[in-house]
Design a protein around this motif. Structure first.
Motif, short mmCIF file in Angstrom:
data_model
loop_
_atom_site.label_atom_id
_atom_site.label_comp_id
_atom_site.label_asym_id
_atom_site.label_seq_id
_atom_site.Cartn_x
_atom_site.Cartn_y
_atom_site.Cartn_z
N ARG A 68 0.82 -1.21 0.00
CA ARG A 68 0.00 0.00 0.00
C ARG A 68 0.86 1.26 0.00
O ARG A 68 0.40 2.33 -0.35
CB ARG A 68 -0.94 -0.02 1.20
CG ARG A 68 -1.97 -1.13 1.13
CD ARG A 68 -2.91 -1.12 2.31
NE ARG A 68 -3.85 -2.23 2.25
CZ ARG A 68 -5.00 -2.22 1.58
NH1 ARG A 68 -5.33 -1.14 0.91
NH2 ARG A 68 -5.79 -3.26 1.58
N ARG A 69 2.11 1.12 0.41
CA ARG A 69 3.01 2.27 0.41
C ARG A 69 3.42 2.68 -1.01
O ARG A 69 3.92 3.77 -1.22
CB ARG A 69 4.27 1.94 1.22
CG ARG A 69 3.99 1.71 2.71
CD ARG A 69 5.27 1.31 3.43
NE ARG A 69 5.01 1.02 4.83
CZ ARG A 69 5.94 0.56 5.66
NH1 ARG A 69 7.17 0.36 5.23
NH2 ARG A 69 5.62 0.30 6.93
N SER A 70 3.23 1.81 -1.95
CA SER A 70 3.68 2.11 -3.31
C SER A 70 2.53 2.57 -4.20
O SER A 70 2.50 2.31 -5.39
CB SER A 70 4.35 0.88 -3.93
OG SER A 70 3.46 -0.21 -3.94
N LEU A 71 1.55 3.24 -3.59
CA LEU A 71 0.40 3.74 -4.36
C LEU A 71 0.83 4.75 -5.41
O LEU A 71 0.22 4.84 -6.48
CB LEU A 71 -0.64 4.35 -3.43
CG LEU A 71 -1.54 3.36 -2.67
CD1 LEU A 71 -2.45 4.11 -1.72
CD2 LEU A 71 -2.36 2.54 -3.64
N SER A 72 1.86 5.52 -5.13
CA SER A 72 2.32 6.50 -6.12
C SER A 72 2.82 5.78 -7.38
O SER A 72 2.57 6.22 -8.50
CB SER A 72 3.44 7.38 -5.54
OG SER A 72 4.54 6.57 -5.14
N HIS A 73 3.49 4.65 -7.18
CA HIS A 73 3.95 3.85 -8.31
C HIS A 73 2.74 3.28 -9.06
O HIS A 73 2.70 3.24 -10.29
CB HIS A 73 4.84 2.71 -7.83
CG HIS A 73 5.16 1.70 -8.90
ND1 HIS A 73 6.03 1.95 -9.93
CD2 HIS A 73 4.68 0.44 -9.10
CE1 HIS A 73 6.09 0.89 -10.73
NE2 HIS A 73 5.27 -0.03 -10.24
N LYS B 237 -0.31 4.56 -9.26
CA LYS B 237 -0.96 5.62 -10.03
C LYS B 237 -0.20 5.94 -11.31
O LYS B 237 -0.78 6.19 -12.36
CB LYS B 237 -1.13 6.89 -9.17
CG LYS B 237 -2.17 6.73 -8.08
CD LYS B 237 -2.54 8.06 -7.45
CE LYS B 237 -1.44 8.57 -6.55
NZ LYS B 237 -1.84 9.81 -5.86
N LYS B 238 1.12 5.92 -11.22
CA LYS B 238 1.94 6.17 -12.39
C LYS B 238 1.79 5.04 -13.40
O LYS B 238 1.65 5.26 -14.61
CB LYS B 238 3.40 6.33 -11.99
CG LYS B 238 4.32 6.73 -13.13
CD LYS B 238 5.75 6.95 -12.62
CE LYS B 238 6.66 7.37 -13.79
NZ LYS B 238 8.05 7.57 -13.34
N TYR B 239 1.79 3.80 -12.91
CA TYR B 239 1.64 2.62 -13.75
C TYR B 239 0.31 2.64 -14.48
O TYR B 239 0.21 2.30 -15.66
CB TYR B 239 1.76 1.36 -12.87
CG TYR B 239 1.39 0.07 -13.55
CD1 TYR B 239 2.20 -0.48 -14.54
CD2 TYR B 239 0.21 -0.61 -13.18
CE1 TYR B 239 1.85 -1.68 -15.16
CE2 TYR B 239 -0.12 -1.80 -13.79
CZ TYR B 239 0.69 -2.33 -14.78
OH TYR B 239 0.34 -3.52 -15.39
N ALA C 23 -2.89 10.16 -14.00
CA ALA C 23 -2.76 11.60 -14.25
C ALA C 23 -3.10 11.92 -15.71
O ALA C 23 -3.76 12.93 -15.99
CB ALA C 23 -1.33 12.04 -13.93
#
Length: 245
Positions: free
Chosen positions: A212-217, A219-221, A225
């Motif tokens: 869950r800590r890698s949500l930024s990854h 979203k990018k995947y 955006a």
């Protein structure tokens, strides 16, 4: 009048209407399915005795499902008509709902379960032809082509539809129409790819492969955006609708 029983519903209610038809030994003459299609346990051949009308918004998350269903209905000889409109996952407005009920009346005339009313037919043909013509003037070749084709589908057995045929032939020859078809095929392919990508990522999160800590990854995947920016752009409303879905 048991020859003219109809069902309708929105979203799950649309699916429920098809299930009702199947469970009552195909008792309905027609269904107006808004925002969704068949019950998940049914196939087009299960509704091949009725007139199936679909209303769907370009931004509805069920849009791709309904577009996929359209040729399947034709292949199974299910008489059908589609009404596409701008908006989200919702009922059409009152004017469009009225149109679909009018289509049921016309279909009943074809099936001779309602007396043919020439005055009504001429009035409705004029109305549908004007709508198709307006879409052509607004440079929406997909809507115009569908509108002219609808006129032929509804009124050809009763009236002279040469004007609708001429409009349809004109629109489908335009470069804009062919360009739309090419872009729509590309959008459809990308939409299914996004869904598959999201399903894979969601499964990996569920199994712990993505923390869950890698949500930024994540979203990018997923390109979220890009989709967000695309959904707000005004240059191509079809691209925006695709991104919203």
């Amino acid at each position: 009048d048991k020859a003219r029983l109809y069902g309708s519903g929105f979203s799950g209610g649309a699916r429920g209407a098809t299930r009702l038809h199947y469970m009552t030994q195909k008792s309905l003459a027609g269904i107006i399915a808004c925002g969704a299609g068949l019950d998940v346990r049914l196939k087009p051949e299960h509704i091949n005795t009725l007139y199936f009308i679909v209303t769907i918004s370009y931004r509805d998350f069920n849009y791709k499902e309904m577009m996929k269903l359209e040729p399947q209905l034709a292949q199974n000889k299910v008489e059908n008509a589609y009404l596409l409109f701008k908006g989200f996952h919702r009922w059409p407005d009152a004017a469009d709902c009225t149109r679909t009920v009018e289509w049921l009346d016309i279909h009943a005339m074809k099936k001779k379960t309602r007396a043919t009313d020439k005055t009504l037919l001429e009035s409705l043909y004029k109305k549908e032809l004007q709508l198709a013509t307006q879409l052509e003037k607004e440079h929406r070749p997909d809507g115009a082509a569908r509108g002219y084709q609808l006129c032929l589908h509804l009124f050809k057995p009763f009236l002279d539809t040469a004007e609708a045929q001429s409009g349809y032939d004109r629109v489908i020859k335009e470069k804009k129409y062919k360009k739309f078809l090419d872009k729509e095929a590309k959008r459809n392919k990308e939409e299914w790819e996004y869904i598959a990508r999201f399903a894979r990522a969601a499964q990996e999160m569920k199994t712990g492969k993505i923390s869950r800590r890698s949500l930024s990854h994540f979203k990018k995947y997923m390109g979220l955006a890009y989709l967000r920016d695309k959904s707000g752009q005004k240059k191509d409303d079809y691209d925006a609708a695709w991104a919203v879905r």
